[in-house]
Enzyme design. Sequence first.
Site, PDB file in Angstrom:
ATOM      1  N   LEU A 109       0.874  -1.163   0.000  1.00  0.00           N
ATOM      2  CA  LEU A 109       0.000   0.000   0.000  1.00  0.00           C
ATOM      3  C   LEU A 109       0.913   1.216   0.000  1.00  0.00           C
ATOM      4  CD1 LEU A 109      -2.579  -1.224   2.649  1.00  0.00           C
ATOM      5  CD2 LEU A 109      -2.806  -1.280   0.156  1.00  0.00           C
TER       6      LEU A 109
ATOM      7  N   ASP B  45      -7.428  -5.787  16.786  1.00  0.00           N
ATOM      8  CA  ASP B  45      -6.300  -4.916  17.138  1.00  0.00           C
ATOM      9  C   ASP B  45      -6.411  -3.636  16.313  1.00  0.00           C
ATOM     10  OD1 ASP B  45      -4.003  -4.037  18.391  1.00  0.00           O
ATOM     11  OD2 ASP B  45      -2.642  -5.103  17.071  1.00  0.00           O
TER      12      ASP B  45
ATOM     13  N   ASN C 157      -3.009   0.527  12.887  1.00  0.00           N
ATOM     14  CA  ASN C 157      -3.228  -0.569  11.944  1.00  0.00           C
ATOM     15  C   ASN C 157      -4.191  -0.183  10.827  1.00  0.00           C
ATOM     16  OD1 ASN C 157      -1.410  -2.437  12.935  1.00  0.00           O
ATOM     17  ND2 ASN C 157      -2.839  -3.101  14.538  1.00  0.00           N
TER      18      ASN C 157
ATOM     19  N   ASP D 273      -2.728  -5.625   9.239  1.00  0.00           N
ATOM     20  CA  ASP D 273      -2.368  -6.319  10.484  1.00  0.00           C
ATOM     21  C   ASP D 273      -3.539  -7.136  11.039  1.00  0.00           C
ATOM     22  OD1 ASP D 273      -0.742  -7.135  12.482  1.00  0.00           O
ATOM     23  OD2 ASP D 273      -0.456  -5.176  13.426  1.00  0.00           O
TER      24      ASP D 273
HETATM   25  P1  ADP Z   1       3.081  -5.348  13.286  1.00  0.00           P
HETATM   26  O1  ADP Z   1       2.278  -4.208  13.863  1.00  0.00           O
HETATM   27  O2  ADP Z   1       2.682  -6.653  13.869  1.00  0.00           O
HETATM   28  O3  ADP Z   1       4.548  -5.106  13.351  1.00  0.00           O
HETATM   29  P2  ADP Z   1       1.853  -4.634  10.732  1.00  0.00           P
HETATM   30  O4  ADP Z   1       1.162  -5.589   9.831  1.00  0.00           O
HETATM   31  O5  ADP Z   1       1.007  -3.656  11.455  1.00  0.00           O
HETATM   32  O6  ADP Z   1       2.757  -5.491  11.729  1.00  0.00           O
HETATM   33  O7  ADP Z   1       2.935  -3.859   9.879  1.00  0.00           O
HETATM   34  C1  ADP Z   1       3.832  -2.945  10.481  1.00  0.00           C
HETATM   35  C2  ADP Z   1       3.907  -1.659   9.672  1.00  0.00           C
HETATM   36  O8  ADP Z   1       4.377  -1.959   8.362  1.00  0.00           O
HETATM   37  C3  ADP Z   1       2.578  -0.975   9.476  1.00  0.00           C
HETATM   38  O9  ADP Z   1       2.297  -0.067  10.505  1.00  0.00           O
HETATM   39  C4  ADP Z   1       2.740  -0.273   8.161  1.00  0.00           C
HETATM   40  O10 ADP Z   1       3.354   0.980   8.370  1.00  0.00           O
HETATM   41  C5  ADP Z   1       3.690  -1.174   7.410  1.00  0.00           C
HETATM   42  N1  ADP Z   1       2.972  -2.075   6.490  1.00  0.00           N
HETATM   43  C6  ADP Z   1       2.504  -3.316   6.761  1.00  0.00           C
HETATM   44  N2  ADP Z   1       1.928  -3.878   5.686  1.00  0.00           N
HETATM   45  C7  ADP Z   1       2.028  -2.972   4.691  1.00  0.00           C
HETATM   46  C8  ADP Z   1       1.628  -2.942   3.311  1.00  0.00           C
HETATM   47  N3  ADP Z   1       1.000  -3.987   2.735  1.00  0.00           N
HETATM   48  N4  ADP Z   1       1.891  -1.839   2.590  1.00  0.00           N
HETATM   49  C9  ADP Z   1       2.517  -0.778   3.159  1.00  0.00           C
HETATM   50  N5  ADP Z   1       2.918  -0.741   4.438  1.00  0.00           N
HETATM   51  C10 ADP Z   1       2.689  -1.819   5.207  1.00  0.00           C
HETATM   52 MN    MN Z   2       0.524  -3.284  13.431  1.00  0.00          MN
END
Ligand code: ADP
Ligand code: MN
Length: 266
Positions: free
Chosen positions: A154, A203, A208, A220
């Site tokens: 994204l 969550d 998120n 997430d």
């Molecule tokens: P966690 O909080 O468990 O570390 P997340 O899935 O929330 O894992 O991902 C951490 C961060 O990575 C997010 O806050 C976002 O900024 C970034 N992120 C995660 N997935 C994407 C994606 N598909 N595209 C762009 N940014 C992402």
């Molecule tokens: Mn997260």
Amino acid sequence: KHAAKIRLDDVKGEQSKDKDKADRATSEQVLDQRTRMILLQMINRGFVSEVHGAISTGKEANVYGAVAYPDLDGPPIQRAIKVYKTAILSFKDRERYITGEHRFKSGAEKGNSRKMVKLWAEKEFRNLRRIHSAGIKCPEPIQLKLHVLVMELLGDRRGYAYPRLRDAAISSEDSEEVWRSLYIQLLGIMRRMYQVCRLVHADLSEYNILYNDRQLYIIDVSQSVEHDHPRSLEFLRMDIKNTGDFFRREGVDILSDRVVFDFITA
Ligand code: ADP
Ligand code: MN
């Protein structure tokens, strides 16, 4: 097929002198042998062509930017790779989400962290698929292998990820109206997630949700639970409270948690 290269020292598992020092500082740890093998396999199969620096390094997972070249002359496609960490500690408190989940009755044995991370990645992959096919904006899941999940990035075409809603710069003249409409948009997403996907995020917060151009994106979802999970309504109330608190701080005249709960579940 295509020249595939892995750029990060991280992925190579080598330390080069002062190249990419900043990248290494933020990526915090070198990927283990198994993870590097999975990434190489994904490169060989064309799901990604290059793995770049860390977008995020968290307690439970790191997220890396990546690029795929589906056609030799076509434009690159930006991807994100979420690598779950096999640290037992941070996963202990997640057990409450799994217990009572009929989709995952077995295999969630405690004490087996490798199985656990595989399970979380699998859950995230399936939940993303469900949410994406319901037409809710979220990363499209592309490929899953053990604890490594490839999804749509994204972000923009240069590979810059959209900001979290927490960091969104909304400062136009009509920002009050924008915040209000984003709040309404989120209520619709939560309702659709509950009614169509039969899921509670569990969550959900400004951390998120990603934001771009007046559009919210849900991320997430590894801990998201079925609507009939024994604690789903408790998690839903928590999601409603956390997101409501955020929008109230942004000046939105929010609805009561009770009204929102009924709107989502009715
Ligand atoms: P966690 O909080 O468990 O570390 P997340 O899935 O929330 O894992 O991902 C951490 C961060 O990575 C997010 O806050 C976002 O900024 C970034 N992120 C995660 N997935 C994407 C994606 N598909 N595209 C762009 N940014 C992402
Ligand atoms: Mn997260």
